[in-house]
Design a protein around this motif. Structure first.
Motif, mmCIF file in Angstrom:
data_model
loop_
_atom_site.group_PDB
_atom_site.id
_atom_site.type_symbol
_atom_site.label_atom_id
_atom_site.label_comp_id
_atom_site.label_asym_id
_atom_site.label_seq_id
_atom_site.Cartn_x
_atom_site.Cartn_y
_atom_site.Cartn_z
ATOM 1 N N TYR A 1 13.987 1.815 -1.347
ATOM 2 C CA TYR A 1 14.303 2.497 -0.086
ATOM 3 C C TYR A 1 14.856 3.925 -0.071
ATOM 4 O O TYR A 1 14.454 4.726 0.771
ATOM 5 C CB TYR A 1 15.655 1.784 0.538
ATOM 6 C CG TYR A 1 15.689 1.888 2.056
ATOM 7 C CD1 TYR A 1 15.300 0.941 2.860
ATOM 8 C CD2 TYR A 1 16.581 2.994 2.505
ATOM 9 C CE1 TYR A 1 15.096 1.153 4.279
ATOM 10 C CE2 TYR A 1 16.563 3.449 4.009
ATOM 11 C CZ TYR A 1 15.688 2.446 4.751
ATOM 12 O OH TYR A 1 15.892 2.775 6.045
ATOM 13 N N PHE A 2 15.338 4.497 -1.206
ATOM 14 C CA PHE A 2 15.703 5.814 -1.479
ATOM 15 C C PHE A 2 14.289 6.646 -1.241
ATOM 16 O O PHE A 2 14.270 7.600 -0.810
ATOM 17 C CB PHE A 2 16.318 5.871 -2.656
ATOM 18 C CG PHE A 2 16.652 7.447 -3.069
ATOM 19 C CD1 PHE A 2 17.248 8.381 -2.082
ATOM 20 C CD2 PHE A 2 16.195 7.954 -4.495
ATOM 21 C CE1 PHE A 2 17.503 9.429 -2.454
ATOM 22 C CE2 PHE A 2 16.608 9.267 -4.772
ATOM 23 C CZ PHE A 2 17.239 10.048 -3.691
ATOM 24 N N ALA A 3 13.484 6.094 -2.110
ATOM 25 C CA ALA A 3 12.077 6.812 -2.262
ATOM 26 C C ALA A 3 11.271 6.783 -1.018
ATOM 27 O O ALA A 3 10.676 7.678 -0.524
ATOM 28 C CB ALA A 3 11.395 6.077 -3.322
ATOM 29 N N GLN A 4 11.333 5.696 -0.328
ATOM 30 C CA GLN A 4 10.891 5.499 1.128
ATOM 31 C C GLN A 4 11.374 6.378 2.018
ATOM 32 O O GLN A 4 10.766 6.906 2.926
ATOM 33 C CB GLN A 4 10.937 3.963 1.410
ATOM 34 C CG GLN A 4 10.066 2.841 0.895
ATOM 35 C CD GLN A 4 10.277 1.594 1.467
ATOM 36 O OE1 GLN A 4 11.392 1.351 1.788
ATOM 37 N NE2 GLN A 4 9.589 0.728 1.192
ATOM 38 N N ALA A 5 12.745 6.560 1.968
ATOM 39 C CA ALA A 5 13.362 7.511 2.881
ATOM 40 C C ALA A 5 12.936 8.934 2.540
ATOM 41 O O ALA A 5 12.560 9.560 3.519
ATOM 42 C CB ALA A 5 14.754 7.435 2.914
ATOM 43 N N ILE A 6 12.671 9.352 1.518
ATOM 44 C CA ILE A 6 12.134 10.660 1.054
ATOM 45 C C ILE A 6 10.727 10.770 1.639
ATOM 46 O O ILE A 6 10.371 11.731 2.191
ATOM 47 C CB ILE A 6 12.426 11.041 -0.387
ATOM 48 C CG1 ILE A 6 13.835 10.982 -0.715
ATOM 49 C CG2 ILE A 6 11.738 12.425 -0.806
ATOM 50 C CD1 ILE A 6 13.894 11.082 -2.216
ATOM 51 N N LEU A 7 10.051 9.814 1.191
ATOM 52 C CA LEU A 7 8.717 9.860 1.727
ATOM 53 C C LEU A 7 8.582 10.064 3.209
ATOM 54 O O LEU A 7 7.644 10.750 3.853
ATOM 55 C CB LEU A 7 7.978 8.523 1.412
ATOM 56 C CG LEU A 7 6.484 8.291 0.915
ATOM 57 C CD1 LEU A 7 6.041 9.470 -0.264
ATOM 58 C CD2 LEU A 7 6.107 7.144 0.519
ATOM 59 N N ARG A 8 9.294 9.143 3.992
ATOM 60 C CA ARG A 8 9.503 9.180 5.501
ATOM 61 C C ARG A 8 9.782 10.690 6.018
ATOM 62 O O ARG A 8 9.404 11.215 6.960
ATOM 63 C CB ARG A 8 10.364 8.233 6.003
ATOM 64 C CG ARG A 8 9.727 7.145 6.801
ATOM 65 C CD ARG A 8 10.794 6.430 7.606
ATOM 66 N NE ARG A 8 12.205 6.320 7.027
ATOM 67 C CZ ARG A 8 12.444 5.063 6.049
ATOM 68 N NH1 ARG A 8 11.426 4.317 5.653
ATOM 69 N NH2 ARG A 8 13.690 5.174 5.723
ATOM 70 N N PRO B 1 2.392 9.351 4.313
ATOM 71 C CA PRO B 1 2.288 7.962 4.627
ATOM 72 C C PRO B 1 2.763 7.110 3.723
ATOM 73 O O PRO B 1 2.645 7.396 2.430
ATOM 74 C CB PRO B 1 0.710 7.560 4.506
ATOM 75 C CG PRO B 1 0.045 8.820 4.091
ATOM 76 C CD PRO B 1 1.121 9.805 4.140
ATOM 77 N N PRO B 2 3.185 5.759 3.830
ATOM 78 C CA PRO B 2 3.634 4.921 2.663
ATOM 79 C C PRO B 2 2.720 4.612 1.773
ATOM 80 O O PRO B 2 1.395 4.273 1.931
ATOM 81 C CB PRO B 2 4.104 3.620 3.403
ATOM 82 C CG PRO B 2 3.282 3.694 4.861
ATOM 83 C CD PRO B 2 3.288 5.043 5.344
ATOM 84 N N VAL B 3 3.051 4.554 0.645
ATOM 85 C CA VAL B 3 2.330 3.875 -0.492
ATOM 86 C C VAL B 3 3.309 2.791 -1.330
ATOM 87 O O VAL B 3 4.431 2.694 -1.035
ATOM 88 C CB VAL B 3 2.102 5.037 -1.579
ATOM 89 C CG1 VAL B 3 0.933 5.722 -1.020
ATOM 90 C CG2 VAL B 3 3.239 6.015 -1.921
ATOM 91 N N ARG B 4 2.621 1.993 -2.098
ATOM 92 C CA ARG B 4 3.059 0.863 -2.592
ATOM 93 C C ARG B 4 3.566 1.194 -4.088
ATOM 94 O O ARG B 4 2.985 1.782 -4.908
ATOM 95 C CB ARG B 4 2.367 -0.311 -2.595
ATOM 96 C CG ARG B 4 3.016 -1.738 -3.093
ATOM 97 C CD ARG B 4 2.074 -2.695 -3.431
ATOM 98 N NE ARG B 4 1.559 -3.416 -2.011
ATOM 99 C CZ ARG B 4 0.719 -4.367 -1.978
ATOM 100 N NH1 ARG B 4 0.100 -4.739 -2.960
ATOM 101 N NH2 ARG B 4 0.108 -4.966 -0.716
ATOM 102 N N GLY B 5 4.768 0.707 -4.287
ATOM 103 C CA GLY B 5 5.314 1.099 -5.743
ATOM 104 C C GLY B 5 6.249 2.420 -5.822
ATOM 105 O O GLY B 5 5.689 3.146 -5.278
ATOM 106 N N VAL B 6 7.260 2.096 -6.399
ATOM 107 C CA VAL B 6 8.235 3.228 -6.564
ATOM 108 C C VAL B 6 7.587 4.527 -7.417
ATOM 109 O O VAL B 6 7.873 5.619 -6.796
ATOM 110 C CB VAL B 6 9.736 2.988 -7.049
ATOM 111 C CG1 VAL B 6 10.541 4.140 -7.426
ATOM 112 C CG2 VAL B 6 10.313 1.907 -6.346
ATOM 113 N N ALA B 7 6.728 4.140 -8.509
ATOM 114 C CA ALA B 7 6.182 5.029 -9.056
ATOM 115 C C ALA B 7 5.252 5.952 -8.446
ATOM 116 O O ALA B 7 5.119 7.192 -8.537
ATOM 117 C CB ALA B 7 5.540 4.433 -10.440
ATOM 118 N N ALA B 8 4.459 5.227 -7.542
ATOM 119 C CA ALA B 8 3.542 5.801 -6.625
ATOM 120 C C ALA B 8 4.026 6.934 -5.653
ATOM 121 O O ALA B 8 3.632 7.741 -5.425
ATOM 122 C CB ALA B 8 2.496 4.671 -6.194
ATOM 123 N N MET B 9 5.361 6.226 -5.111
ATOM 124 C CA MET B 9 6.190 7.092 -4.282
ATOM 125 C C MET B 9 6.587 8.343 -4.738
ATOM 126 O O MET B 9 6.427 9.388 -4.300
ATOM 127 C CB MET B 9 7.262 6.166 -3.519
ATOM 128 C CG MET B 9 6.943 5.148 -2.614
ATOM 129 S SD MET B 9 8.060 4.344 -1.828
ATOM 130 C CE MET B 9 8.267 2.827 -2.663
#
Lengths: 176, 266
Positions: free
Chosen positions: B68-75, B80-88
Motif C-alpha cells: 500500500y505504501f508503494a501504491q500510495a507513492i505511485l498515486r 498508472p498502477p502496475v502489479r508487484g512491489v518491485a515493478a512499482m
C-alpha cells in the motif's frame, strides 16, 4: 507469420491503446488476437500500458508515447498549492490555505482562497463546518474527498443546455 | 492580502533542509530527517516546503503495508498502477530520477514497522532524488537499527517550538486588524506549548473577541479568565465533589414548643 498477422499489426500500430478485443474486432478470433499480442510483446512492438481494475491488460505500441495518466506536472499553480494545503491540513479556513499556499513563486490572496473554497464546496470536495461572520470570523471547512494529487480547477464549458430536459451537450473542443 | 508562513523558524528549517539535500555535492547521500514532537508544526512545514519545491508528499498511516505504501507513492506521483512491489519501486524510481522532485514522507515513524523503511531506501537507491523523512522525536534514534539507512542521511534537522518571534509573525495573518499586546501574546505562547496551530487558533479567538467588542487592540485584561486552547485534556473530576454533603440533623427542623417552653420564652 501469416499475412493476417501483419495486416492486424498495420491496423493497431497507430492506436494509442488497445486490448485483445480491439484486435479481434478487426477480423480474427479471440484466441488468434491473444496469440498475436503475445508475439508483439515478445518482439517489443507493444508494451503493457496499464492494468485495469479487473486485471485486464491494455497495450500500446512501443513507438508511441505512453498512453493514460501522465505524472503530475511540476508546474506550480495557485490551485495546485491550495489543493495541496487542503489535502494536508484536512480542516482549515481560507486564511490557513492562503498562508500555506504562498510558496514556490505563487501568490495566493485570502480572497482567492475564499473563492476556491466556495467552488470546492459547490463541487462536494469540501464542506463548511461553520459559517463566516463577516469582519469577525472566517468560515471553517473540512476536506471530504481527497481525489488525488491533481488539483480540481474551475473550467467554463461551452455547449448546449436544453432547459426542457436539463441535458447538457458540450460543444466540440469543450472549454469556452 | 497575501499571508505567508514561510518565515516561521520551522518552515524555514525544513525548506533549508530540502534545499541542502537537493543541491548536495556529488557523492553525498540524498536522504534527510526532520524530527520533532507531535504538534510542533512539522506537517505545516511539510505543506509549505512541498508547495515551494512541488515535492511529492505521502503521509504514512499505521495500518499501511509495504504494497500500500508503494501504491500510495505511485498515486501521488500520478503514475498508472502496475502489479508487484518491485515493478512499482522501479516505476517510482524512474519517474523521480527523471523529475528530480523531492519525495517527503510524513509520519515516517510508521515506516519502521513491517519493513517499509527498506522500501524507502530502495526508492532512494533507484532514483537518487532527495527523500526527506519527517517524523517524531525518537525517529533518528530508531533509525540507528538500520545501518544502511542511517548512513544515507545527509542531515538531521530538529523541529523548533513556536516562540514569541514566530507568534509575532502569525499576528498579522490570524489576528489581522487587531493589535495584540505583548502580555496576551506571551500568555498565548505559554499556553500553546510550542504548537503553531494552537497559537493561530488562540490568536483568531483574540481577534474575534476584540472585533466583537469593537476594539482594535487585544490584551490580557480583555481576554480575562477565558481558557486558551492548550490541547490539554480536561482535568479529572473527583466523584466526591458531586456527592451531597451528609448532614446529621436538619437545620430547618421545626420543633413545636411545649406549653412550658412557651411560657419561659414569653
Amino acid at each position: 507469420m501469416s499475412e493476417l498477422f501483419e495486416q492486424m499489426w498495420d491496423e493497431v500500430k497507430n492506436l494509442p491503446e488497445f486490448d485483445w478485443k480491439a484486435v479481434s474486432d478487426r477480423g480474427c478470433s479471440a484466441e488468434t488476437a491473444a496469440r498475436y499480442i503475445r508475439h508483439w510483446l515478445k518482439d517489443g512492438r507493444v508494451r503493457v500500458s496499464r492494468l485495469a481494475r479487473n486485471n485486464k491488460r491494455w497495450y500500446s505500441p512501443s513507438h508511441l508515447p505512453p498512453a493514460g495518466p501522465q505524472p503530475v506536472s511540476a508546474e506550480a499553480t495557485p490551485e495546485g498549492n491550495m489543493w495541496r494545503a487542503m489535502r494536508h491540513l484536512r480542516q482549515f479556513n481560507p486564511t490557513d490555505i492562503a498562508a500555506h499556499a504562498n510558496a514556490g513563486g505563487i501568490e495566493v490572496t485570502i480572497e482567492k482562497a475564499r473563492a476556491y473554497c466556495r467552488q470546492l464546496t459547490a463541487s462536494g470536495h469540501i464542506k463548511a463546518l461553520s459559517k463566516a461572520i463577516p469582519g469577525t470570523r472566517e468560515a471553517h471547512y473540512k476536506l471530504l474527498e481527497d481525489s488525488g494529487p491533481r488539483a480540481p480547477r474551475p473550467v467554463r464549458m461551452a455547449g448546449i443546455l436544453d432547459p426542457n430536459t436539463g441535458a447538457f451537450a458540450p460543444s466540440k473542443g469543450g472549454a469556452a | 492580502m497575501t499571508p505567508s508562513i514561510a518565515p516561521l523558524r520551522n518552515v524555514a528549517a525544513l525548506i533549508g533542509l530540502v534545499e541542502r539535500v537537493q543541491e548536495r555535492a556529488f557523492g553525498l547521500p540524498g536522504m534527510a530527517t526532520f524530527y520533532g514532537p507531535s504538534g510542533w508544526g512539522k506537517t505545516t512545514a511539510v505543506t509549505v516546503a512541498a508547495n515551494e519545491y512541488q515535492a511529492h508528499v505521502v503521509q504514512v498511516k499505521d495500518c499501511w503495508t509495504p504494497t500500500y505504501f508503494a501504491q500510495a507513492i505511485l498515486r501521488e506521483i500520478g503514475l498508472p498502477p502496475v502489479r508487484g512491489v518491485a515493478a512499482m519501486v522501479d516505476a517510482i524510481g524512474a519517474q523521480l530520477a527523471r523529475s528530480d522532485r523531492p519525495l517527503i514522507i510524513d509520519d515516517a515513524q510508521y515506516l519502521l514497522r513491517k519493513r517499509m523503511i527498506e522500501l524507502a531506501r530502495d526508492i532512494y537507491e533507484s532514483c537518487q532524488a532527495p527523500v526527506i523523512l519527517v517524523g517524531e522525536e525518537k525517529l533518528p534514534q530508531d533509525l540507528t537499527r538500520w545501518e544502511n539507512i542511517h548512513n544515507r542521511q545527509l542531515a538531521w534537522e530538529p523541529a523548533l517550538a513556536c516562540n514569541m518571534s514566530d507568534a509575532e509573525k502569525l499576528v498579522p495573518i490570524y489576528a489581522s486588524g487587531v493589535d495584540v499586546a505583548d502580555d496576551l501574546l506571551a500568555a498565548i505562547v505559554d499556553a500553546s506549548a510550542g504548537s503553531i496551530r494552537r497559537v493561530a487558533t488562540n490568536l483568531a479567538s483574540a481577534r474575534e473577541l476584540a472585533k466583537g467588542r469593537g476594539r482594535r487592540n487585544a490584551d490580557l485584561d480583555l481576554w480575562g479568565t477565558r481558557p486558551f486552547t492548550t490541547g490539554q485534556p480536561p482535568t479529572v473530576r473527583r466523584v466526591e465533589d458531586f456527592r451531597p454533603v451528609a448532614r446529621t440533623e436538619r437545620a430547618d427542623t421545626v420543633v413545636p414548643l411545649s406549653g412550658d417552653a412557651k411560657a419561659v420564652r414569653s
